[in-house]
Structures are given as structure tokens and as C-alpha cells.
Design a protein around this motif. Structure first.
Motif, PDB file in Angstrom:
ATOM      1  N   GLY A 144      11.061  -6.234 -20.948  1.00 34.17           N
ATOM      2  CA  GLY A 144       9.853  -5.828 -20.478  1.00 34.17           C
ATOM      3  C   GLY A 144       9.938  -4.967 -19.117  1.00 34.17           C
ATOM      4  N   ASP A 145       8.832  -4.538 -18.651  1.00 38.19           N
ATOM      5  CA  ASP A 145       8.866  -4.065 -17.245  1.00 38.19           C
ATOM      6  C   ASP A 145       9.274  -5.060 -16.139  1.00 38.19           C
ATOM      7  OD1 ASP A 145       5.825  -4.922 -16.484  1.00 38.19           O
ATOM      8  OD2 ASP A 145       5.824  -4.404 -18.516  1.00 38.19           O
ATOM      9  N   GLY A 146       8.679  -6.342 -16.375  1.00 46.69           N
ATOM     10  CA  GLY A 146       9.116  -7.459 -15.273  1.00 46.69           C
ATOM     11  C   GLY A 146      10.512  -7.697 -15.396  1.00 46.69           C
ATOM     12  N   PHE A 176       2.374  -5.476 -17.274  1.00 40.64           N
ATOM     13  CA  PHE A 176       2.265  -6.781 -16.426  1.00 40.64           C
ATOM     14  C   PHE A 176       3.458  -7.583 -16.795  1.00 40.64           C
ATOM     15  CE2 PHE A 176      -1.915  -5.755 -17.460  1.00 40.64           C
ATOM     16  CZ  PHE A 176      -2.500  -5.975 -16.057  1.00 40.64           C
ATOM     17  N   ALA A 177       3.788  -8.215 -15.504  1.00 40.03           N
ATOM     18  CA  ALA A 177       4.767  -9.382 -15.596  1.00 40.03           C
ATOM     19  C   ALA A 177       4.285 -10.658 -15.234  1.00 40.03           C
ATOM     20  CB  ALA A 177       5.912  -9.092 -14.572  1.00 40.03           C
ATOM     21  N   ILE A 178       3.839 -11.376 -16.228  1.00 40.94           N
ATOM     22  CA  ILE A 178       3.005 -12.545 -16.154  1.00 40.94           C
ATOM     23  C   ILE A 178       1.401 -11.960 -15.529  1.00 40.94           C
ATOM     24  CG2 ILE A 178       2.509 -15.001 -15.325  1.00 40.94           C
ATOM     25  CD1 ILE A 178       5.507 -15.400 -15.303  1.00 40.94           C
ATOM     26  N   TYR A 184       2.872  -2.908  -8.855  1.00 37.12           N
ATOM     27  CA  TYR A 184       3.036  -3.798  -7.723  1.00 37.12           C
ATOM     28  C   TYR A 184       4.280  -4.473  -7.461  1.00 37.12           C
ATOM     29  CZ  TYR A 184       2.407  -7.442  -4.427  1.00 37.12           C
ATOM     30  OH  TYR A 184       2.609  -8.232  -3.214  1.00 37.12           O
ATOM     31  N   GLY A 185       5.014  -4.649  -8.939  1.00 41.17           N
ATOM     32  CA  GLY A 185       6.211  -5.267  -9.056  1.00 41.17           C
ATOM     33  C   GLY A 185       7.503  -4.390  -9.223  1.00 41.17           C
ATOM     34  N   PRO A 191       9.866   1.774 -15.415  1.00 37.31           N
ATOM     35  CA  PRO A 191      10.703   0.596 -15.130  1.00 37.31           C
ATOM     36  C   PRO A 191      12.099   0.869 -15.886  1.00 37.31           C
ATOM     37  CG  PRO A 191       8.811  -0.289 -15.814  1.00 37.31           C
ATOM     38  CD  PRO A 191       8.562   1.032 -15.778  1.00 37.31           C
ATOM     39  N   GLY A 192      12.017   1.539 -17.021  1.00 34.75           N
ATOM     40  CA  GLY A 192      13.468   1.755 -17.683  1.00 34.75           C
ATOM     41  C   GLY A 192      13.815   3.202 -17.489  1.00 34.75           C
TER      42      GLY A 192
END
Length: 323
Positions: A144-146, A176-178, A184-185, A191-192
Motif C-alpha cells: 500500500g501507499d503507507g 490512507f495509511a491507517i 500527508y504521509g 507512492p509507487g
């Protein structure tokens, strides 16, 4: 790209199978039939259905906890998955692993850890075995992105690039990461894909709400990997419709944004295409839905009838048996 009716029907069946598994998972969790938490992947099915439509015999797959129901695309029986999900001995780990430990050597599934990303290099190991065997198979790994920001992920990508391993890294960018929004994160938009250049890997960005968009991007990359060109990264943009876990109140996100994403539901989009192209009628789609639902209901009933593991079972499979 032109598609046969059989191909479109197969992709739709895969999409629907995962969605109905995920919905049933949420349902039985609410009824108290699932020990521990579950992590719904509703809304993210197209990433898996599209990517896995490029698979062939001998490939390896490192799926993730969301949507865990994607194992059914690879042939893992509903009975086995629900058995493990519900902590019964009919599960793949005899009910001792639970939802975060779906694995099947028979179907090329190498398993995953509840601590996301820490074991992603297992996909490299599977790819190394492919390379040593001299076949054109691929090791698929989903994250995932997170998870994309974790050190072990970058170590695995770096190693795959150096050794030119046949790995397809699939970043399931569900926003979302959680409770942390990707914007934001993560310091990049994708992200990939935006990080692939650091490892000299080709990449494609696809619409993760459109199974055919995902398939086309994945096929281009997989064809290159099978030709011996080394690893690649697929970045699939989608949306996590439910909370990080069931019971998550989701106060950290805008309900209006979620409603906009719901309009792009991957199941509805696929059904609209099938209808418009004359591939399938509403009645035919409903018949497939009823067929899959019936199999899932039977699987849940079988899991409920299966015994729970005993305390003695905790000591099983700790060591390899001598042959």
C-alpha cells in the motif's frame, strides 16, 4: 485494446468474487464470528483482478491483508479462506494464523506478515528462484501507499533492480495509511511510480477503479519482465471505502470525498461496460452473483461446522517433519 467476451466475463467474475467475499467478511465479523480484527478491501478489487489477469502457471504471489479475498482469484477455495478467517481447523493454517496469514503453496501464494512491508523481500526470493530455474515466470507483490515508505520495501526494490529479478511491485494506492492521508504521509503524488526511477524501473500509473485500465498497465510491464528486462512498478490509484479496521469511525476523512469515490465503484463500472458492449445482460450478471454468493454461504456454513483448534495444536508445524 480488444477483449474477448470470455476474458471480460472472467475478469468480472474475479472482481465480483472478491467483492462478495469482502462483504461477507464484514457481515460475519459484525455477528461476532471472526476472532480479531479484519481489514476490508471493498473498493480495491480492481487492482487485484486486473493485475492477476496477467498471471500464468508457475508465478508467485505475495498479496496483502486488503483485500484478503483476492486469494480466491488464484484458486484458493472459499472454504479454506473462511475457515482460517473464522479460526477453524479447516483453514490453511488450521485456524492458528487468521486473516493476516492466508497462504497456499499450491496456488503460488507465499504468504504475508501482519507487520506490513517487513517481509516484502520474500517476493525477491521467489523471483530469484524463478531466475535460477530459467523460466519466464513473475513474482507479484502487492503493498500500500503507507507501506511504500518503509525501509524494507526500498531494500527489496533496490535488490530486485541490482539482480534484475522478475518482480512486479504493485502499489495499491488507496489514499490512507491507517488514518494518515497519502497526501500527508508521502511526499510524492504517486507512492509507487514516483519512486521507481530511483531504481531504474519502468512504471505505469493506472486507474485502480477500472479493472481493464489496471490490466493494460500490468500487462505491458509483465510482458517486459517475462522478456527478461527486470523488475517494474505498477501504481494503482483507488480508494479504501471502509475504515482501517471494522469499528474505525473514520473521523479523519471527509465523507463527501468518499461519496465521490463511490460513484467510481469498480463493480459498477465493469457491469456498465459489459452491458453497453452487449457481453452480458443484467439477468446473466445476477445469475453469476447468485452463484458466487451461494458458494460463499456454503463455505461459511462449512467453516462454522469445522472444529476450533485445540491448545495442543499450537505446537504443530513448529518444525519441519523428517521424511
Amino acid at each position: 485494446m480488444q477483449y474477448t467476451e470470455n476474458f471480460l466475463t472472467d475478469v468480472y467474475r474475479d472482481l465480483l468474487s472478491v467483492r462478495l467475499f469482502e462483504e461477507k467478511q464484514v457481515e460475519i465479523y459484525a455477528l461476532g464470528k471472526v476472532p480479531g480484527h479484519i481489514h476490508s478491501g471493498i473498493g480495491e478489487e480492481a487492482t487485484y483482478a486486473g493485475v492477476l489477469a496477467t498471471r500464468k502457471e508457475g508465478d508467485y504471489f505475495k498479496i496483502s491483508h486488503r483485500p484478503v479475498g483476492a486469494g480466491c482469484i488464484l484458486g484458493m477455495p472459499f472454504e479454506t479462506m473462511f475457515g482460517e478467517l473464522m479460526g477453524k481447523v479447516s483453514g490453511n493454517a488450521n485456524g492458528l494464523g487468521g486473516v493476516l496469514h492466508m497462504v497456499s503453496r499450491e496456488h503460488g501464494m507465499v504468504g504475508f506478515s501482519g507487520t506490513l512491508g517487513c517481509d516484502i523481500a520474500v517476493a525477491d526470493g521467489a523471483a530469484l528462484s524463478i531466475q535460477m530455474a530459467g523460466t519466464d515466470n513473475v513474482s507479484y507483490v502487492f503493498y500500500g501507499d503507507g507501506t511504500s515508505s518503509r525501509g524494507p520495501v526500498h531494500e527489496a526494490m533496490n535488490l530486485a533492480a541490482i539482480w534484475k529479478l522478475p518482480v512486479l511491485f504493485v502499489c495499491n494506492n488507496n489514499q490512507f495509511a491507517i488514518s494518515t492521508p497519502a497526501g500527508y504521509g508521502v511526499p510524492v503524488s504517486h507512492p509507487g511510480a514516483d519512486r521507481a526511477a530511483a531504481y531504474g524501473m519502468p512504471t505505469r500509473i493506472v486507474d485502480g477503479t477500472d479493472a481493464l485500465s489496471v490490466y493494460e498497465g500490468a500487462k505491458e510491464l509483465v510482458d517486459g519482465i517475462r522478456a527478461g528486462n527486470g523488475p517494474a512498478v505498477l501504481d494503482s490509484t483507488c480508494y479504501r471505502m471502509r475504515g482501517h479496521f471494522e469499528g474505525d469511525q473514520m473521523k479523519y476523512r471527509d465523507a463527501a470525498v468518499t461519496e465521490e469515490w463511490k460513484k467510481k465503484d469498480c463493480i459498477v463500472r465493469m457491469e456498465t461496460l459489459l452491458r453497453e458492449q452487449g457481453v452480458m445482460t443484467d439477468e446473466q450478471m445476477q445469475a453469476i452473483r447468485a452463484e458466487i454468493s451461494g458458494k460463499i454461504d456454503a463455505a461459511v456454513a462449512a467453516a462454522e461446522a469445522s472444529p476450533e483448534p485445540t491448545p495442543e495444536d499450537l505446537y504443530r508445524n513448529l518444525y519441519a517433519e523428517q521424511r
